[in-house]
Design an enzyme around this catalytic site. Sequence first.
Site, mmCIF file in Angstrom:
data_model
loop_
_atom_site.group_PDB
_atom_site.id
_atom_site.type_symbol
_atom_site.label_atom_id
_atom_site.label_comp_id
_atom_site.label_asym_id
_atom_site.label_seq_id
_atom_site.Cartn_x
_atom_site.Cartn_y
_atom_site.Cartn_z
ATOM 1 N N ASN A 168 -7.913 11.033 3.678
ATOM 2 C CA ASN A 168 -7.432 11.142 2.293
ATOM 3 C C ASN A 168 -8.563 10.914 1.280
ATOM 4 O O ASN A 168 -8.318 10.823 0.091
ATOM 5 C CB ASN A 168 -6.236 10.211 2.047
ATOM 6 C CG ASN A 168 -6.595 8.755 2.118
ATOM 7 O OD1 ASN A 168 -7.754 8.367 1.981
ATOM 8 N ND2 ASN A 168 -5.593 7.912 2.331
ATOM 9 N N HIS B 32 -23.332 -17.539 31.829
ATOM 10 C CA HIS B 32 -24.639 -17.787 31.226
ATOM 11 C C HIS B 32 -24.538 -18.592 29.933
ATOM 12 O O HIS B 32 -25.177 -18.268 28.924
ATOM 13 C CB HIS B 32 -25.368 -16.460 30.957
ATOM 14 C CG HIS B 32 -25.753 -15.746 32.221
ATOM 15 N ND1 HIS B 32 -24.820 -15.192 33.057
ATOM 16 C CD2 HIS B 32 -26.952 -15.523 32.795
ATOM 17 C CE1 HIS B 32 -25.433 -14.647 34.091
ATOM 18 N NE2 HIS B 32 -26.727 -14.828 33.963
ATOM 19 N N LYS C 60 -4.261 11.064 -0.843
ATOM 20 C CA LYS C 60 -3.687 9.729 -1.036
ATOM 21 C C LYS C 60 -2.658 9.824 -2.157
ATOM 22 O O LYS C 60 -2.880 10.507 -3.166
ATOM 23 C CB LYS C 60 -4.817 8.763 -1.413
ATOM 24 C CG LYS C 60 -4.528 7.295 -1.170
ATOM 25 C CD LYS C 60 -5.841 6.508 -1.151
ATOM 26 C CE LYS C 60 -5.619 5.012 -1.003
ATOM 27 N NZ LYS C 60 -6.878 4.308 -0.710
ATOM 28 N N HIS D 296 0.816 -1.218 0.000
ATOM 29 C CA HIS D 296 0.000 0.000 0.000
ATOM 30 C C HIS D 296 0.850 1.267 0.000
ATOM 31 O O HIS D 296 0.896 1.976 0.996
ATOM 32 C CB HIS D 296 -0.915 -0.019 1.225
ATOM 33 C CG HIS D 296 -1.926 -1.122 1.204
ATOM 34 N ND1 HIS D 296 -3.215 -0.954 0.782
ATOM 35 C CD2 HIS D 296 -1.819 -2.428 1.514
ATOM 36 C CE1 HIS D 296 -3.875 -2.094 0.849
ATOM 37 N NE2 HIS D 296 -3.049 -3.009 1.297
ATOM 38 N N LEU E 259 -10.209 8.706 -0.028
ATOM 39 C CA LEU E 259 -10.365 7.551 -0.912
ATOM 40 C C LEU E 259 -10.240 6.241 -0.129
ATOM 41 O O LEU E 259 -9.230 6.001 0.526
ATOM 42 C CB LEU E 259 -9.323 7.582 -2.024
ATOM 43 C CG LEU E 259 -9.518 8.685 -3.063
ATOM 44 C CD1 LEU E 259 -8.301 8.788 -3.975
ATOM 45 C CD2 LEU E 259 -10.792 8.453 -3.873
ATOM 46 N N GLU F 38 -18.709 -4.727 23.964
ATOM 47 C CA GLU F 38 -17.802 -5.871 24.117
ATOM 48 C C GLU F 38 -16.558 -5.730 23.262
ATOM 49 O O GLU F 38 -15.473 -6.195 23.644
ATOM 50 C CB GLU F 38 -18.536 -7.180 23.780
ATOM 51 C CG GLU F 38 -19.704 -7.508 24.706
ATOM 52 C CD GLU F 38 -20.990 -6.760 24.363
ATOM 53 O OE1 GLU F 38 -21.024 -6.073 23.315
ATOM 54 O OE2 GLU F 38 -21.953 -6.846 25.143
ATOM 55 N N ASP G 182 -9.466 7.171 7.334
ATOM 56 C CA ASP G 182 -10.813 7.740 7.369
ATOM 57 C C ASP G 182 -11.893 6.665 7.181
ATOM 58 O O ASP G 182 -12.910 6.670 7.871
ATOM 59 C CB ASP G 182 -10.982 8.887 6.364
ATOM 60 C CG ASP G 182 -10.429 8.586 4.969
ATOM 61 O OD1 ASP G 182 -9.877 7.488 4.760
ATOM 62 O OD2 ASP G 182 -10.563 9.462 4.099
#
Lengths: 638, 638
Positions: free
Chosen positions: A180, A411, A242, A32, A182, A362, A150
């Site tokens: 960015n 439980h 980006k 990336h 995208l 949780e 984002d």
Amino acid sequence: MAIQEQIQQWHELAQQLRVDSIRATTIAGSGHPTSSMSPTDVMAVLLSKYLRYDFKNPDNPNNDRFILSKGHAAPLLYAMYKAAGVISDGELMSLRQLGSRLEGHPTPVLPWVDVATGSLGQGLPIGVGLALAGKYLDQLPYHVWVLLGDSETSEGSVWEAFDHASHYSLDNLIAIIDVNRLGQRGQTELGWNIQAYAARAKAFGWQAMEIDGHNFQEIDQCLNAALSVNDRPTVIIARTKKGKGVASLEDLGGWHGKALKPDAEKAAIAELGGQRHIIIQVNKPEEQPQPVVIGNPQQLQLPTYNKGAKVATRRAYGDALLALGSAQPNVVVLDAEVSNSTYAEDFAEAYPERYFEMYIAEQQMIAAAVGLQVRKYKPFASSFAAFLSRGYDFVRMAAVSRANIKLVGSHAGVSIGQDGPSQMALEDLAAFRAVWSSTVLYPSDANQTAKLVAQMSDRNGIVYLRTTRESTPVIYDSDEDFPIGGSKVIRSSDSDGAAIIAAGITLHEALKAYERLKNEGIAVRVIDAYSVKPIDAKTLHQAARDTEGNLVVVEDHWLEGGLGAAVLDVFAGTNSSPSYDETPLRLIKLAVSEMPGSGTPEELLHAAKIDADAIVEAVKSQVKHSLGVALHSKSARK
Amino acid sequence: MAIQEQIQQWHELAQQLRVDSIRATTIAGSGHPTSSMSPTDVMAVLLSKYLRYDFKNPDNPNNDRFILSKGHAAPLLYAMYKAAGVISDGELMSLRQLGSRLEGHPTPVLPWVDVATGSLGQGLPIGVGLALAGKYLDQLPYHVWVLLGDSETSEGSVWEAFDHASHYSLDNLIAIIDVNRLGQRGQTELGWNIQAYAARAKAFGWQAMEIDGHNFQEIDQCLNAALSVNDRPTVIIARTKKGKGVASLEDLGGWHGKALKPDAEKAAIAELGGQRHIIIQVNKPEEQPQPVVIGNPQQLQLPTYNKGAKVATRRAYGDALLALGSAQPNVVVLDAEVSNSTYAEDFAEAYPERYFEMYIAEQQMIAAAVGLQVRKYKPFASSFAAFLSRGYDFVRMAAVSRANIKLVGSHAGVSIGQDGPSQMALEDLAAFRAVWSSTVLYPSDANQTAKLVAQMSDRNGIVYLRTTRESTPVIYDSDEDFPIGGSKVIRSSDSDGAAIIAAGITLHEALKAYERLKNEGIAVRVIDAYSVKPIDAKTLHQAARDTEGNLVVVEDHWLEGGLGAAVLDVFAGTNSSPSYDETPLRLIKLAVSEMPGSGTPEELLHAAKIDADAIVEAVKSQVKHSLGVALHSKSARK
């Protein structure tokens, strides 16, 4: 240093981080680069001016903590490590290769990575756990920095973190959102609407700052200002591009998760001003006192229960946890707004400074546990077992983080009775068994529970304890031991026709079945498999040999993946242990197969065919069969 | 009617609902009367004036939909049904008894309950799914009403719903938050700070209205106003008192989930003005045109692939989904911002009106699928298989809802390669097998995938399809059939020394192993177990008989709960089918046991010992063993 000179230095560093992100991914052939190029300017300033981190001693309690929540930007993180002088360019070029510490997404295989990321939306809730440790337990002035993408703010877990961070006034937590615009496949929901992000964060009680993420002066002022917010957490919302810095990538779709081809790499590096060889000195934290030690360790005095008394194992969990709290000042407890059901409440009352109410969240609870264990605390987190399934991805990732956390689910099963199936965990054993590094425990009595809770504390990995809602008879003396990986043969004879293997609530059904079978002249073995993973293979093999393979496994769980599966696994080989037991098995799994409704615990155990009646029937079918075979072979011999 | 008279009627109805909630729980001996008494006034007005619902025909497409997200207030819901004249007082008094339709939390065993609730934070995201159906698919003017508790707003899933509802401008969705201030164990995070709730909702793009939830005039005005909001969803934040109307309960801690004892019941009923016998006529929806039918059904023309071509099964999923979209106008597709990886994107492009981008919010995605299937759509929801674990509690609850949804997970196992463990699903087969009503499919080639996708569409329950990232050879003709519950014996002889059972990526390793073993003179059977649940027991039994029990199961999954467990289960009896196969098994499970890192797919399959090398080794160890046994018994015979 004049500000312009400083800015130029930051720019150079940022360009190096971009170039290195591109180089590492091009040589890897995947990864990336563009996602690594948008938050780069903010990271350059953070790394060279604001972060306080002793790279030589990642365990220094005064270190700031940094979590790359957008884990796919790993090349940027690794490029930062190179700029900090702790990895070589050669190692950087090993990105994504077999055996390299530089995996596609960061994991704690690297000493400076506290937790694995790459499942989005987890970094901030884990950061909440670390910030809780810093503010309330360590009581040290370090900061926790979390860089988010984002897109990942769509995950609800991010808003659980926003909520809890403000509830606990975590002014030591600073989030940076790299807006960015995208995502993987196009524009994000909110695009560059950084006001919308800010409005949401403010409504959740945070200080929110909006900046141009490529303007060094704004970045600098903002990071500086964030450090002085002292009543709430801060989020910096950085508008970025980006692929910033390379015209053919910048702010363009179609470039997510794509490495540049060598030609394009060459051009991009040239556009970014070529390779640089900057190594910076990251500021170390100021020396501070050692972390506060809360309480003095006492000798562990586990609760004990009298045989024959009726005590729910969840009750014993609460009692044992209280004892553990006294003995071990690093035990920390979390609960998801059901502490009066799980019985975590006794600990909460006795040690409020080490108890964190996580409300009904949780995911945040499990993430906080992961954050707390980074700082060597021993978190026990409890809820209804059914609701721990809400955080399953967090458990999965906790294993990738090599985290040591203890999860307790109360439980479990149809035996909870009237509340109905939404409250019944019937898949928890399967889910937790299928987690790397996991231990799965399921006690049947109060003394056993206490002994297991004590062992959980020092057990590495993901340790899961399943407790029972109903009160059940105490069947063990308080001085018995129950090692993890063991089991208890609680009924046996020289002529056992079958072995019943049970755990938790069904063990008591097995004991009833034993008595009824005994009255009919059928001797059976009863095995308490309280350690579901690891399971006691030796005892199970012996039982199979002694009973011609007549095993009946009975569990308050769906048919798949639980205790029955654990027992079957014992008779199979694996790639690491390819031998197998060749005892022919005649194994019957008694488990829940129809969707239960409401009813009394007894009614529901009966309806599910996991009670004494069903066990008696199953054993008889086996023994009859064995007798048939025996008679047949006798007559054959004649 | 004069407003005062109207208010008096609402008051009487509300008091009846309270009295009935108390009566039902007291006779049951458990349950949640106080949580049923706080939103009661709002419900009285909703039921008698605003809800449009044809109780005689729950499937009427024009019906409003009502979801009790705070499922523990089931007594209130059932009391409303009694007031609407659809259940008798006698049935109301069967609450929580074995066999009663009135379970502790609502389930669709009742015809007017669309989805099960009781795991908090699920009602609103499911409501988003229903509202998407109403606004974009049915295109009918019905409203979706969701009653939430205040505590459950701590769940991130609630904020995923707030986010998505405003993104899709769901002005047909009206949420009501019952802010009674008290959770299970004490005060909620936000207490009675209804402004804070409103600020958060507004920041997420909703219309927010704050009211006194016990003031009928305010309630009336507010519900009326909510109906006329036409650009965004609306939330009504109602300040209420838990246990309202009974001084000994009202706004007091310690009363969560507790039934009153008969004496206290009597006094409470008296305080509430005694029993009433009101039956109201709930307004039916106005007649509307039938739901819009989007597109005309075409003959299903599945994609076909040539043998030997290399095609990823995820690619075939996308192609088949596109074909299905043309054939079946009720197929709807959802994806969590990775449609270009799962290949849902082709459907999205062809049928944008039936595609909903769920961004990175897997809980919301699965919940929306549950909501959509209420209106008889056939939702296919996809993401990376690893990230579906984020929504495991939603899958669990979808089963309790008896929902028919299709989930598709791509990028399973270590064979994804370089991205590393955070992106690798290695527990998904275990998790999905342990879901009631589930079907688990794992195809190995493109033609098979297409055939399975076609069958998924009409399959009831939770149907999970696991796809592979890597391109793999097409091995089947496009006219072969692959029934769910079946398998394919793709290599076999009269003298098979062992059988290799594989699915998905490992089937191709099994085929390589077959060739290598054949070259060494060892004949093996190869079974493609594409239907992991239900699994083809008959073929597996036959294989065991034919190979003296020499089975090798190989899977790209952790050791626990996956294909290996499914195969083992075939040789065990269960409570519904207590017979077992007595063939002695020598079964070896080849599965992932160490935490993987990055590497090429081939390297990682090899490192995990689930490639052809490992299979060859396992088979040889078995065959050698068999030969040894055979030789031994031969020599013994001499």
